[in-house]
Design a protein around this motif. Sequence first.
Motif, PDB file in Angstrom:
ATOM      1  N   LEU A 185     -58.366  11.372   8.325  1.00  0.00           N
ATOM      2  CA  LEU A 185     -58.518  12.479   9.282  1.00  0.00           C
ATOM      3  C   LEU A 185     -58.269  12.024  10.708  1.00  0.00           C
ATOM      4  CD1 LEU A 185     -61.467  14.882   8.468  1.00  0.00           C
ATOM      5  CD2 LEU A 185     -59.087  15.056   7.870  1.00  0.00           C
ATOM      6  N   GLN A 186     -58.829  10.864  11.060  1.00  0.00           N
ATOM      7  CA  GLN A 186     -58.687  10.431  12.455  1.00  0.00           C
ATOM      8  C   GLN A 186     -57.255  10.005  12.772  1.00  0.00           C
ATOM      9  OE1 GLN A 186     -61.966   7.664  13.223  1.00  0.00           O
ATOM     10  NE2 GLN A 186     -63.208   9.363  13.947  1.00  0.00           N
ATOM     11  N   SER A 187     -56.613   9.258  11.850  1.00  0.00           N
ATOM     12  CA  SER A 187     -55.231   8.820  12.141  1.00  0.00           C
ATOM     13  C   SER A 187     -54.273  10.015  12.122  1.00  0.00           C
ATOM     14  CB  SER A 187     -54.774   7.735  11.165  1.00  0.00           C
ATOM     15  OG  SER A 187     -54.913   8.180   9.847  1.00  0.00           O
ATOM     16  N   GLY A 188     -54.530  10.995  11.217  1.00  0.00           N
ATOM     17  CA  GLY A 188     -53.694  12.204  11.184  1.00  0.00           C
ATOM     18  C   GLY A 188     -53.843  13.023  12.460  1.00  0.00           C
ATOM     19  N   SER A 189     -55.082  13.136  12.960  1.00  0.00           N
ATOM     20  CA  SER A 189     -55.326  13.896  14.205  1.00  0.00           C
ATOM     21  C   SER A 189     -54.660  13.225  15.399  1.00  0.00           C
ATOM     22  CB  SER A 189     -56.827  14.020  14.476  1.00  0.00           C
ATOM     23  OG  SER A 189     -57.469  14.609  13.386  1.00  0.00           O
ATOM     24  N   GLU A 190     -54.734  11.883  15.438  1.00  0.00           N
ATOM     25  CA  GLU A 190     -54.088  11.149  16.552  1.00  0.00           C
ATOM     26  C   GLU A 190     -52.582  11.399  16.551  1.00  0.00           C
ATOM     27  OE1 GLU A 190     -55.114   7.033  16.049  1.00  0.00           O
ATOM     28  OE2 GLU A 190     -57.234   7.436  16.442  1.00  0.00           O
ATOM     29  N   ALA A 191     -51.967  11.321  15.359  1.00  0.00           N
ATOM     30  CA  ALA A 191     -50.516  11.546  15.261  1.00  0.00           C
ATOM     31  C   ALA A 191     -50.168  12.975  15.680  1.00  0.00           C
ATOM     32  CB  ALA A 191     -50.044  11.274  13.836  1.00  0.00           C
ATOM     33  N   LEU A 192     -51.021  13.921  15.285  1.00  0.00           N
ATOM     34  CA  LEU A 192     -50.799  15.324  15.636  1.00  0.00           C
ATOM     35  C   LEU A 192     -50.879  15.519  17.157  1.00  0.00           C
ATOM     36  CD1 LEU A 192     -50.222  17.869  14.061  1.00  0.00           C
ATOM     37  CD2 LEU A 192     -52.659  18.242  13.772  1.00  0.00           C
ATOM     38  N   LEU A 193     -51.865  14.896  17.782  1.00  0.00           N
ATOM     39  CA  LEU A 193     -52.006  14.989  19.247  1.00  0.00           C
ATOM     40  C   LEU A 193     -50.784  14.396  19.943  1.00  0.00           C
ATOM     41  CD1 LEU A 193     -55.728  14.170  20.127  1.00  0.00           C
ATOM     42  CD2 LEU A 193     -54.467  16.234  20.696  1.00  0.00           C
ATOM     43  N   TYR A 194     -50.289  13.269  19.414  1.00  0.00           N
ATOM     44  CA  TYR A 194     -49.122  12.602  20.012  1.00  0.00           C
ATOM     45  C   TYR A 194     -47.907  13.533  19.977  1.00  0.00           C
ATOM     46  CZ  TYR A 194     -45.096   9.491  20.419  1.00  0.00           C
ATOM     47  OH  TYR A 194     -43.898   8.920  20.789  1.00  0.00           O
ATOM     48  N   HIS A 195     -47.621  14.093  18.804  1.00  0.00           N
ATOM     49  CA  HIS A 195     -46.418  14.934  18.667  1.00  0.00           C
ATOM     50  C   HIS A 195     -46.551  16.235  19.471  1.00  0.00           C
ATOM     51  CE1 HIS A 195     -44.214  12.439  15.923  1.00  0.00           C
ATOM     52  NE2 HIS A 195     -45.240  12.334  15.116  1.00  0.00           N
ATOM     53  N   LEU A 196     -47.764  16.814  19.492  1.00  0.00           N
ATOM     54  CA  LEU A 196     -47.955  18.041  20.287  1.00  0.00           C
ATOM     55  C   LEU A 196     -47.811  17.763  21.782  1.00  0.00           C
ATOM     56  CD1 LEU A 196     -50.883  19.770  18.372  1.00  0.00           C
ATOM     57  CD2 LEU A 196     -48.640  20.754  18.773  1.00  0.00           C
ATOM     58  N   SER A 197     -48.277  16.588  22.221  1.00  0.00           N
ATOM     59  CA  SER A 197     -48.128  16.231  23.644  1.00  0.00           C
ATOM     60  C   SER A 197     -46.653  16.077  24.003  1.00  0.00           C
ATOM     61  CB  SER A 197     -48.876  14.935  23.945  1.00  0.00           C
ATOM     62  OG  SER A 197     -50.233  15.087  23.594  1.00  0.00           O
ATOM     63  N   GLU A 198     -45.868  15.526  23.071  1.00  0.00           N
ATOM     64  CA  GLU A 198     -44.421  15.415  23.310  1.00  0.00           C
ATOM     65  C   GLU A 198     -43.779  16.810  23.393  1.00  0.00           C
ATOM     66  OE1 GLU A 198     -42.081  12.444  21.236  1.00  0.00           O
ATOM     67  OE2 GLU A 198     -42.818  11.348  22.977  1.00  0.00           O
ATOM     68  N   VAL A 199     -44.240  17.718  22.533  1.00  0.00           N
ATOM     69  CA  VAL A 199     -43.703  19.095  22.579  1.00  0.00           C
ATOM     70  C   VAL A 199     -44.083  19.755  23.907  1.00  0.00           C
ATOM     71  CG1 VAL A 199     -43.768  21.381  21.500  1.00  0.00           C
ATOM     72  CG2 VAL A 199     -43.701  19.356  20.071  1.00  0.00           C
TER      73      VAL A 199
END
Length: 805
Positions: free
Chosen positions: A346-360
């Motif tokens: 959950l934590q690593s998936g959330s971090e990756a999600l935050l990274y990609h959304l910040s790029e968007v």
Amino acid sequence: MPAFRQVGEKQLPNPVLCMAWSPKRDLIALANTTGELLLHRLASFQRVWSLPPSECTGKEITALAWRPDGKILAFSLGDTKQVVLCGVEKAEILHVFPMQHPVTCMHWMEVTEENSALSSFYNSEDESKLFLPKLPTLPKSYSTTSKIFSEEKSDEIMNLLGEVRLNVLVLGGDAGFVELYAYGMYKIATLTGVSGTCRSLSLSSDLKSLSVITEVRSADNNPEICYIQLDTGLLSDCLSEVTRMARKFTHISTLLQYLHLSLTCMCEAWEDILMQMDLRLTKFVQEKNTNTQVQDEFLELLLWGQSSPELQALLMNQLTVKGLKKLGQSIESSYSSIQKLVISHLQSGSEALLYHLSEVKGMCLWKQKFEPLGLDSAAIEGAITAVGSFSLKANELLQVIDKSMKNFKAFFRWLYVAMLRMCEEHVPPELNKMTQKDIAFVADFLSEHFSENEELFDRKGKYFNVERVGQYLKDEDEDLVSPPNTKGNQWLKFLQESTHLKESPLLFPSFPQKSLHFVKRMMESVIEQCLQKPAEVIGKSVKQAVFLPLYTVPESSENTPRLFELPSLWNDKKAKMHYVLFCMPEVSPSKLYLLRKGTDPNRHIPNSVMSIDLSHHLDNTDDDNAAAQPNYIYSCLDARFYDDEMLTVVLQGSEEENRRRVLAQLPLASALSCETEFNWQTHLRLDQQSGAIPCQELVLGNQWRELESMKAQFVAVNGIRKVACVLSANLRHIRVFEMDVEDEDDEGADSQNASADQDGLDASMTSQGPGEESVEAEDEGGEQKGAVFQKTEEHLESEEALELS
């Protein structure tokens, strides 16, 4: 001597509804009426694997398409309204997504246009690998439905995306339903304004236009076949932006799936055994006669070592020493499994999600490039906030697990000793030492967790909530029964007292009353809105450029499978043209018609329609009596583009020559150089002005072959691999040909022993098991590849009877 070498023949147990050659290898995919997907190799038509219909997908395959790199097959299911992506190597389902309408046709194309802005993006695409840890694979022990994340691969999502170059899966259905999916996974456009049911579609490789063949009900309620060209200029103008956005959003949607599956694993790791404590205590309250609280009974046992007969009966008869030990071990293993899943998944998936959304979000801020595509910075900010709230809730769950594990350990250790004393057994000295601090800890646990709650009994049929982790994993909208106690939390106190920080957009809201499932659903819906917005905006930008009614559908074609039926669309990448190939049997049965349109709707191309006369083109040059032979009249049963300059056709002779069937190649060079331009009367259908269409006569030379003993009807071809597959009218008899090789084995094959042939045919009909051969395996046995199965008289008669029926 006829051209084309036959390399395989088969009678199939079930009728075939779709067939498509791989763009890269000598493999053909077939879908039959039972919902089974089959993959066959060209050599002797060997089966490589079969994918049976499953309960979770469906049984009615309506369309089929290969990804341009040949590694993934997409197929649509009419009964469950789903599209499935299947890995070709192992016949495994990689991804399934639902549709609003049943899909009737699909086309998967790759962009060939080079773009300087894209080449720099291609090089920088994998930057996320530098910043993000690799996502751990999901545990295999749980019943996760997706294979994407449960296999040990270097990077699952990159494998699904394939090459960086954009490819688009186009889907069409009833009521003008057309959708475009980048990389076959992320919806980049929902088109409106297409009329009728889609029969065929083709997106040009320069992304400038989409050609659609639809069936429309005319004013007098007759089905009409129409050609529509849609201007998709926004996609070609913003190619590099669309590619970037599509890859980002594909990452994001797969990460959402990853988090969903991780949470599913957590729910499975949380066992019902944890509920037993609550249920036993409730039963105890309902059965006992005294008015004392359960909490007081346990505290009395803790402080004085004495218990009421009822409590003693509960502990010794219902719980037992052995049962208590087992319960303690179950709780500990269940909690530690959930804890590991939260930390690693959950934590690593959330971090990756935050990274990609910040790029968007960064992309959104470049308004001149990304605003026309529907990227909205406010919506992306909302998505980032929702992911932050989800991370906070996951962290809260970790704290609850940690606290519960400590509490239960201390409680079970004390209760174990108390029960050993009750049954007067020896207590190990290491368990007997309880300090004043330990006693206070257990007393706090009892007073907090063992109080009866009347409201709880109405909702769940129990009075107690000793176990606090399960409430976070319940997929319900109700608030948490026991939210975490935040008294004395200095940070929260500071936030509440600070007017500026309370409303700050930099702080993620925490939703203390809600479960993890609730916050996850909220996050998914916010991100889903961000993902859908571009599809709506791009869809609205697509405008109809051309609408041409071609002809009315003959009544006789009602029973023909629509998946093979003409018209056929072809996208010529070099000439940047869309070609439409069709017949009008009601108007002129012996003519094949060709409509061509430039892929750029804003560029005028002359000679938009022409016809090819098939009356008498079998040029028997090898026959001494050629001069004495009459001219044959042929009609076209099926036709497909073999390549940019050649058509493959199945022809049928007239009654006089017993309606013999012929497979032929028609060279198009002379037809395409036709100078006469057709003056289309736009208020009329094409079949109403067919007399004015320019006509070309073609001579075949030796580019044909009679299809003896077969009621051939349909053909599927691949000009790159130089192969063709012919299917009979009963959809169960198949012949496979190599097209650029002469059949040297013809005479030898004719003299084969009839009984041996029958054995060979029977062997070919026995179904081979799935996974029998790897897709990558090389074709073996050149001699066998050229073998032609000859059939006995009885077999042919039974086949003819089947076809007639």
